[in-house]
Write an enzyme that holds these catalytic residues in place. Structure first.
Site, PDB file in Angstrom:
ATOM      1  CE1 TYR A 117      -2.098  -3.302  19.446  1.00 59.76           C
ATOM      2  CE2 TYR A 117       0.275  -3.163  18.199  1.00 59.76           C
ATOM      3  CZ  TYR A 117      -1.186  -2.838  18.315  1.00 59.76           C
ATOM      4  OH  TYR A 117      -1.595  -1.813  17.458  1.00 59.76           O
ATOM      5  CB  THR A 144       2.779  -5.647  15.702  1.00 63.67           C
ATOM      6  OG1 THR A 144       2.930  -5.284  17.134  1.00 63.67           O
ATOM      7  CG2 THR A 144       1.549  -4.745  15.233  1.00 63.67           C
ATOM      8  CE  LYS A 145       5.118  -5.819  20.764  1.00 57.82           C
ATOM      9  NZ  LYS A 145       4.391  -4.594  21.650  1.00 57.82           N
ATOM     10  CG  ASN A 146       7.711 -12.606  17.690  1.00 59.20           C
ATOM     11  OD1 ASN A 146       7.525 -11.473  17.226  1.00 59.20           O
ATOM     12  ND2 ASN A 146       8.940 -13.291  17.542  1.00 59.20           N
TER      13      ASN A 146
END
Ligand SMILES: *Cc1c(COP(=O)(O)O)cnc(C)c1O
Length: 341
Positions: free
Chosen positions: A159, A161-163
């Protein structure tokens, strides 16, 4: 551009490349790309044989997808309180929650800190349960030398916002051949051979453009992770006005979030801190303001239960930016604003 010029936008070459890079990074035998982290959890549960009548033990202090995926599989979530130090499921409370209907434990490596897999796997082995890890926030984390996702079955999210991000996307890693084969069928309408459907499945395929976006970032995962770790280390050394996050011995944190604690009985209220940091131009986030058992769609099932550590965490946590693009000036500004609280 390679994907666009190929004219083949559906699951294709870059999905295979991304799966290979997850196998390489985690050491997993299999990696199956899907359309989201939620889809990864859903197919991992179904592929593990979890369904109606089964109980799955998990944490109330997580993004709601963890609990929803259990509901989507038709199973019953059983919530166990969290530990104070990492906010992960309290493994010492899990065994007491096991019943004859329990089939799985679904720990979350919250904020990128590994849950206590050794104890959870031990409990699972003694009671014949499977462990499915919600590793949505934990790509790059490890316990000792063992990367999260390298053994057992783990679910990642890509997604936005993930790393590592694809906009939307997910990945199941597993060392179990049968689970891998079922996940691959479940993402594509239960199909094994073309138009031969072995089971009810879904359209959980990942588009090749999304895979290409994530695959490019996987090549610099180490730099991304070490930048996050350096930011976290800087905050740990410099922040002295409130409690900074703990890392357990032997664990490598993925630093998806850097989460401060403002104890309810302390001098500074979390909501005041968020407001004042906002005024100083520092963006903050509350992950998560409400525990799963207080969400409206679960209130009926869990109305009576009290999980005090998780409930208090919802009022005490505040995450500050830790992402790899923070400049030296940004870091200094964050520290001085936090220390001025
Ligand atoms: C992001 C996330 C998910 C869900 O992933 P999606 O890709 O948004 O579906 C599940 N669990 C946790 C803990 C997450 O942070």
């Amino acid at each position: 551009m390679d994907v666009l010029e190929s004219g083949m936008l559906a699951q294709g070459k870059y999905v295979s490349l991304l799966e290979a890079s997850f196998k390489h990074t985690t050491g997993a035998r299999h990696a199956i790309a899907v359309s989201s982290g939620t889809a990864a959890l859903h197919v991992a549960l179904l592929a593990s044989g979890i369904g109606p009548g089964d109980e799955v033990i998990t944490t109330p202090f997580t993004f709601i997808a963890t609990v929803n995926s259990i509901l989507m599989a038709g199973a019953t979530p059983v919530l166990v309180d969290i530990e104070e130090s990492t906010w992960n499921i309290d493994a010492s409370l899990v065994e007491a929650a096991v019943t004859p209907r329990t089939k799985a434990i679904l720990p979350v490596h919250l904020f990128g800190h590994p849950a206590d897999l050794a104890l959870l796997r031990d409990i699972a082995a003694r009671h014949g349960l499977v462990v499915i890890e919600d590793a949505a926030q934990a790509l790059g984390a490890s316990i000792g030398k063992a990367a999260i996702g390298g053994s057992g079955t783990a679910c990642f999210s890509l997604y936005a916002t993930k790393n590592i991000l694809a906009g939307e996307g997910g990945m199941v890693t597993t060392d179990d051949d049968a689970i891998a084969e079922r996940c691959a069928m479940l993402r594509n309408h239960g199909m094994k051979e073309r138009y031969k459907h072995e089971m009810l499945g879904y359209n959980y395929r990942m588009p090749d453009i999304a895979a290409a976006i994530a695959h490019a970032q996987m090549q610099r995962l180490e730099q991304v992770q070490s930048a996050r770790a350096a930011n976290a280390e800087y905050f740990r050394r410099k922040i002295d006005s409130c409690e900074t996050p703990a890392t357990k011995d032997g664990c490598t944190h993925a630093w998806h979030q850097y989460t401060l604690r403002f104890p309810l009985d302390g001098d500074i209220r979390r909501d005041d801190a968020a407001k004042r940091l906002g005024e100083a131009g520092i963006g903050t986030g509350i992950f998560y303001p409400t525990p799963a058992h207080r969400q409206r769609h679960l209130a009926g099932a869990f109305g009576g239960i009290c999980l005090p550590v998780a409930e208090r965490a919802c009022d005490e946590v505040l995450s500050i930016p830790v992402h790899p693009r923070l400049s030296t000036d940004d870091r200094e500004a964050i520290v001085s604003a936090v220390n001025a609280l």
